[in-house]
Design a protein around this motif. Structure first.
Motif, PDB file in Angstrom:
ATOM      1  N   SER A 210      85.241  90.647  55.295  1.00  0.00           N
ATOM      2  CA  SER A 210      84.214  91.547  55.412  1.00  0.00           C
ATOM      3  C   SER A 210      84.065  92.515  54.332  1.00  0.00           C
ATOM      4  CB  SER A 210      84.585  92.357  56.588  1.00  0.00           C
ATOM      5  OG  SER A 210      85.736  92.976  56.734  1.00  0.00           O
ATOM      6  N   VAL A 211      85.117  92.595  53.304  1.00  0.00           N
ATOM      7  CA  VAL A 211      85.121  93.430  52.150  1.00  0.00           C
ATOM      8  C   VAL A 211      85.316  92.552  50.923  1.00  0.00           C
ATOM      9  CG1 VAL A 211      86.342  95.251  51.200  1.00  0.00           C
ATOM     10  CG2 VAL A 211      86.161  95.218  53.708  1.00  0.00           C
ATOM     11  N   PRO A 212      84.636  92.765  49.938  1.00  0.00           N
ATOM     12  CA  PRO A 212      84.769  92.089  48.846  1.00  0.00           C
ATOM     13  C   PRO A 212      85.788  92.413  47.777  1.00  0.00           C
ATOM     14  CG  PRO A 212      82.919  93.394  48.341  1.00  0.00           C
ATOM     15  CD  PRO A 212      83.364  93.682  49.752  1.00  0.00           C
ATOM     16  N   TYR A 436      79.457  78.220  43.934  1.00  0.00           N
ATOM     17  CA  TYR A 436      79.174  78.491  44.919  1.00  0.00           C
ATOM     18  C   TYR A 436      80.185  79.485  45.693  1.00  0.00           C
ATOM     19  CZ  TYR A 436      82.192  74.967  47.208  1.00  0.00           C
ATOM     20  OH  TYR A 436      83.447  74.451  47.562  1.00  0.00           O
ATOM     21  N   SER A 437      79.651  80.323  46.801  1.00  0.00           N
ATOM     22  CA  SER A 437      80.385  81.268  47.692  1.00  0.00           C
ATOM     23  C   SER A 437      80.153  81.137  48.844  1.00  0.00           C
ATOM     24  CB  SER A 437      80.411  82.677  46.844  1.00  0.00           C
ATOM     25  OG  SER A 437      81.293  83.413  47.864  1.00  0.00           O
ATOM     26  N   GLU A 438      80.908  80.847  49.675  1.00  0.00           N
ATOM     27  CA  GLU A 438      80.528  81.044  51.155  1.00  0.00           C
ATOM     28  C   GLU A 438      80.949  82.449  51.875  1.00  0.00           C
ATOM     29  OE1 GLU A 438      82.918  78.035  53.195  1.00  0.00           O
ATOM     30  OE2 GLU A 438      81.948  76.232  51.906  1.00  0.00           O
ATOM     31  N   TYR A 439      81.141  83.501  50.956  1.00  0.00           N
ATOM     32  CA  TYR A 439      81.691  84.534  51.628  1.00  0.00           C
ATOM     33  C   TYR A 439      80.408  85.623  51.577  1.00  0.00           C
ATOM     34  CZ  TYR A 439      86.503  83.674  51.033  1.00  0.00           C
ATOM     35  OH  TYR A 439      87.893  82.926  51.132  1.00  0.00           O
ATOM     36  N   LEU A 440      79.111  85.030  50.680  1.00  0.00           N
ATOM     37  CA  LEU A 440      78.138  85.940  50.769  1.00  0.00           C
ATOM     38  C   LEU A 440      77.561  86.445  52.045  1.00  0.00           C
ATOM     39  CD1 LEU A 440      76.318  86.755  48.160  1.00  0.00           C
ATOM     40  CD2 LEU A 440      74.843  85.276  48.669  1.00  0.00           C
ATOM     41  N   ASN A 441      77.454  85.704  53.012  1.00  0.00           N
ATOM     42  CA  ASN A 441      76.856  86.265  54.179  1.00  0.00           C
ATOM     43  C   ASN A 441      77.698  87.236  54.993  1.00  0.00           C
ATOM     44  OD1 ASN A 441      74.413  84.704  53.827  1.00  0.00           O
ATOM     45  ND2 ASN A 441      75.122  82.916  55.092  1.00  0.00           N
ATOM     46  N   ASP A 442      79.120  86.932  54.702  1.00  0.00           N
ATOM     47  CA  ASP A 442      80.145  87.595  55.534  1.00  0.00           C
ATOM     48  C   ASP A 442      80.050  88.999  54.766  1.00  0.00           C
ATOM     49  OD1 ASP A 442      80.857  85.303  56.860  1.00  0.00           O
ATOM     50  OD2 ASP A 442      82.438  84.730  55.390  1.00  0.00           O
ATOM     51  N   LEU A 443      79.852  89.031  53.507  1.00  0.00           N
ATOM     52  CA  LEU A 443      79.856  90.449  52.789  1.00  0.00           C
ATOM     53  C   LEU A 443      78.653  91.096  52.700  1.00  0.00           C
ATOM     54  CD1 LEU A 443      82.063  89.024  49.869  1.00  0.00           C
ATOM     55  CD2 LEU A 443      82.951  90.203  51.657  1.00  0.00           C
ATOM     56  N   GLY A 444      77.553  90.712  53.575  1.00  0.00           N
ATOM     57  CA  GLY A 444      76.153  91.246  53.352  1.00  0.00           C
ATOM     58  C   GLY A 444      76.267  92.557  53.963  1.00  0.00           C
ATOM     59  N   ALA A 445      76.733  92.978  55.105  1.00  0.00           N
ATOM     60  CA  ALA A 445      77.043  94.089  55.792  1.00  0.00           C
ATOM     61  C   ALA A 445      77.518  95.185  54.645  1.00  0.00           C
ATOM     62  CB  ALA A 445      77.776  93.903  57.302  1.00  0.00           C
ATOM     63  N   ASP A 449      75.769  98.572  53.284  1.00  0.00           N
ATOM     64  CA  ASP A 449      76.280  99.954  53.331  1.00  0.00           C
ATOM     65  C   ASP A 449      76.765 100.662  52.091  1.00  0.00           C
ATOM     66  OD1 ASP A 449      75.886  99.251  55.935  1.00  0.00           O
ATOM     67  OD2 ASP A 449      78.049  99.305  56.429  1.00  0.00           O
ATOM     68  N   HIS A 450      77.290  99.829  51.153  1.00  0.00           N
ATOM     69  CA  HIS A 450      77.910 100.551  50.187  1.00  0.00           C
ATOM     70  C   HIS A 450      77.273 100.284  48.660  1.00  0.00           C
ATOM     71  CE1 HIS A 450      81.194 100.047  52.852  1.00  0.00           C
ATOM     72  NE2 HIS A 450      81.818 101.224  52.194  1.00  0.00           N
ATOM     73  N   PHE A 455      70.389  94.317  48.303  1.00  0.00           N
ATOM     74  CA  PHE A 455      71.291  93.573  47.207  1.00  0.00           C
ATOM     75  C   PHE A 455      71.194  92.126  47.380  1.00  0.00           C
ATOM     76  CE2 PHE A 455      75.301  91.871  45.573  1.00  0.00           C
ATOM     77  CZ  PHE A 455      75.597  92.556  44.535  1.00  0.00           C
ATOM     78  N   VAL A 456      71.554  91.517  48.530  1.00  0.00           N
ATOM     79  CA  VAL A 456      71.604  90.056  48.766  1.00  0.00           C
ATOM     80  C   VAL A 456      70.392  89.455  48.345  1.00  0.00           C
ATOM     81  CG1 VAL A 456      72.245  88.249  50.485  1.00  0.00           C
ATOM     82  CG2 VAL A 456      73.426  90.354  50.289  1.00  0.00           C
TER      83      VAL A 456
END
Length: 590
Positions: A210-212, A436-445, A449-450, A455-456
């Motif tokens: 959840s955090v990049p 590619y990165s599969e984390y993009l959707n997980d980090l959207g929130a 916020d930050h 951004f996305v």
């Protein structure tokens, strides 16, 4: 230590030795081999023979010599003194070996992993009568100016504190407190723990990503982000910049601790790492970067069995610091050399080879390695993470070979380096179409916020333009660029701005080497505003040749150098430049 169980060597095949009969050794037990007491590990047991891999050079060893059991698995010593240190693949400190044996590691050298004489300033955080569980922190030691080392109860212990020493200076072996266990027995705790390298340290539970992990590299943070506790692979041929990308991440990422594993790399490359890391200044604190770094050096001329172990040694050290509540990033350079060590050992063991000679268990070993990454809630209530960034060196840059393909199955972030980009001096040479990165959707929130809710969306628009450019370049190669309509010429021009002004980054420029998320977002904003404005002009009939006369594209490319990181308000002026440019073009062609 029980040293009664011994066996007799009857066969030697490189780093693999065989003992006849059943000397009573246990699987994965550490043993001492021969008169020089070389370190080894039991890897196969049979009623007729025992197979051992030796972590040191076996030349000169002969049948008939004895092998002694130690009673414990291959383990690392966990205590203050790990940071700002350089170890070999089985946690022997190279500087202390050099002091005793010179520039080359002598065989059978026996040195303590950590300094047992040094006294550490210790502050105890518990009192007599406190009930402690596995993982609880009972003392704090300032290990380096950057990191507070937290001494923890071993995960398998639980008891009541009967006595504790006052704050003061203690060595890592001096008892700090006494625990009364539930069965009535007592146990003295020191700063030191031993932990087997092939066993993951226990945690309470794992968090989803959840955090990049912010690296300051635009192509990573914006286009293909990795989460804290995430896994990434950097595959690339010789000279494409795997090691340099890892150096940049090690220096600029927001991880608390860096563990750099040089696994089977060239000696001169490892020397460069050691020299550079000792000179680098930590941008966060102004102290040397080594204050929060551990290096594990296992060069290509060191024994292969130790290379195979070095990955697990680094992982165990990382998990130990994660248990204290730190975010740890592991740079494994390179997992291909580790896989080659597996292949060589497998060949010596006469196992049936699978694809390209690699053992059939290559995939399960890779998955076991990457699975130990994660953002965890620890036993003591803290949260910490281990992120793994593994370089892969496919022969000839061929991504279809087994190590790259199997790594792809277990990592969620793939940063494919491209030879043609590297040779045209475009760094980082990460190709936007193969990565590619599969984390993009997980980090959207988190981005919402930050950074910004847009951004996305902006990132996806840039990717769409780069994909369009790729399709148009196929046409340009066939029939030339002059035949394209102006709106498509504009796409090519904006894609060039994205490539040169956003994706390409200069590690030697003070403002461009590391870029904040805010600046990355504002740069995207300016590029997309330029595209929107130019598209309106093209729709009004303005030819691309007229738009190019003004040099506005070059001006936007140069943002990365012209806007200092501490004066981002300057970026807001660029939209005014673009509006003025549009007005001038319209006036000129009115």
């Amino acid at each position: 230590m029980e040293n009664t169980r011994t066996g007799i060597i009857y066969g030697i095949n490189g780093p693999v030795i065989y003992l006849k009969g059943n000397p009573g050794f246990k699987m994965s037990e550490m043993v001492y081999v021969g008169e020089q007491k070389l370190v080894g590990e039991v890897i196969s047991l049979d009623k007729d023979r025992t197979t051992i891999q030796v972590y040191e050079e076996t030349s000169g060893l002969r049948p008939g010599e004895t092998v002694e059991a130690t009673g414990s698995a291959v383990s690392v010593t966990l205590a203050p003194g790990i940071l700002n240190n350089i170890f070999d693949g089985i946690e022997r400190p190279l500087e202390r070996i050099a002091d005793s044996g010179g520039a080359f590691i002598t065989r059978g050298v026996s040195v303590d992993s950590l300094n047992r004489e040094k006294k550490w300033k210790t502050h105890l955080t518990v009192n007599a009568g406190d009930l402690l569980h596995g993982g609880d922190i009972f003392a704090e030691v300032p290990e380096t100016p950057a990191i507070m080392h937290k001494c923890m109860v071993p995960p398998d212990l639980e008891g009541t504190v009967t006595s504790a020493v006052p704050d003061g200076d203690y060595t890592i072996d001096e008892p700090l407190l006494t625990l009364q266990l539930s069965d009535g027995s007592t146990k003295e705790l020191t700063m030191t723990q031993r932990w087997p390298i092939r066993v993951a340290r226990p945690t309470h539970h794992r968090f989803p990503a959840s955090v990049p992990l912010i690296t300051g590299q635009r192509i990573l943070d914006t286009m293909f982000p990795i989460a804290k506790g995430g896994t990434a692979a950097i595959p690339g041929g010789f000279g494409t910049g795997k090691t340099m990308t890892q150096h940049q991440i090690a220096k600029w990422s927001d991880a608390d601790i860096i563990i750099y594993i040089g696994c089977g790399e060239r000696g001169n490359e490892m020397t460069q790492v050691l020299e550079e890391f000792s000179q680098l200044i930590d941008p966060r604190s102004g102290n040397p970067l080594m204050d929060r770094t551990t290096l594990i050096a296992n060069t290509s001329n060191m024994p292969v069995a130790a290379r195979e172990a070095s990955i697990y040694t680094g992982l165990t050290l990382a998990e130990y610091y994660r248990d204290m509540g730190y975010d740890v990033a592991i740079m494994a350079d390179s997992t291909s050399r580790w896989a080659e060590a597996l292949r060589e050992l497998s060949g010596r063991l006469e196992e049936m080879p699978a694809e390209e000679g690699f053992p059939a268990y290559l995939a399960s070993r890779l998955s076991a390695f990457y699975e130990r990454a994660g953002m965890m809630h620890n036993l003591n209530g803290t949260d910490g993470s281990v992120s793994i960034i593994g370089a892969v060196s496919p022969q000839g840059g061929d991504f279809s070979e087994p190590v790259t393909q199997n790594t792809k199955r277990f990592v969620r972030c793939f940063w494919g380096l491209d030879k043609s980009l590297a040779y045209s001096r475009h760094f980082p040479a990460i190709h936007w179409l193969t990565s590619y990165s599969e984390y993009l959707n997980d980090l959207g929130a988190w981005y919402n916020d930050h950074v910004s809710p847009k951004f996305v969306d902006y990132r996806n628009r840039l990717m769409a333009l780069l994909n369009q450019e790729s399709s148009l370049m196929e046409i340009v190669k066939l029939i030339g660029g002059d035949v394209l309509p102006d709106d498509q010429k504009l796409v090519l021009e904006i894609a060039r701005v994205i490539r040169l002004g956003f994706l390409q980054q200069n590690a030697f420029h003070k403002d461009d080497t590391c870029v904040s998320m805010e600046k990355q977002f504002k740069m995207m904003d300016v590029i997309l505003y330029l595209y929107k404005t130019c598209r309106k002009l093209v729709a009004m009939g303005m030819p691309m040749s007229v738009l190019k006369e003004e040099n506005i594209f070059e001006k936007v490319i140069a943002i990365k150098y012209d806007v200092p990181n501490d004066n981002l308000q300057m970026l807001d002026m660029y939209k005014k430049y673009i509006d003025d440019f549009a007005q001038r073009v319209m006036d000129k062609n009115a």
